[in-house]
Scaffold this motif. Sequence first.
Motif: not given
Length: 166
Positions: A22-26, A92-97, A130-135, A144-149
């Motif tokens: 939450i803190i990172n997103y806001i 990007n945050f949804l993909l990160f989640i 990861v911050w840079y990727l999301r922002l 990032f979103a698909l690789f773990p899956w």
Amino acid sequence: MQLKLSKFNFSIYKTLFYSSLIINYISGIVLYDSTTGLDWEKYSNTVFYFLGYSTNIFDPQGALYFSIISKLIILFNTGEQLLVSDIVQSFNFLLFIFGIYGIKKLLYKNYFESKIIYLSLTVLCYFPPVWYLRLTMKPEIFAFALFPWIIYFLDLYFEKRKINFL
């Protein structure tokens, strides 16, 4: 007594992780404008193509990502710079989640302790790349979103030999 203390410690790690999200997103929404990022000029042409303002796609390998961003811009009917930045960061945050949840499932599957999982994911939230990727507007967030899956389902396939995991 030990069991209650153990559950309390687990709650701390879980709370720390979710509050970090939450803190990172806001803080990203409030403190950073994605349209001023290093790659904005490079990638905005492809978004403009999907919005109908350009005739050339600059980066065809990320076309799905840019197409979704343009659809979200159309959906929210905005061209305002800060709202476009918010759309990019929220998507990007949804993909990160989605990627974080995949990492969590993969770690649980490999029998890591819950405390270690939540602590690792909390550290990942604050990891600068990861911050840079999301922002910023970067199609690499899909990887990032698909690789773990991909790893998770390949692992399930090799374990159970069922084709539906592929």
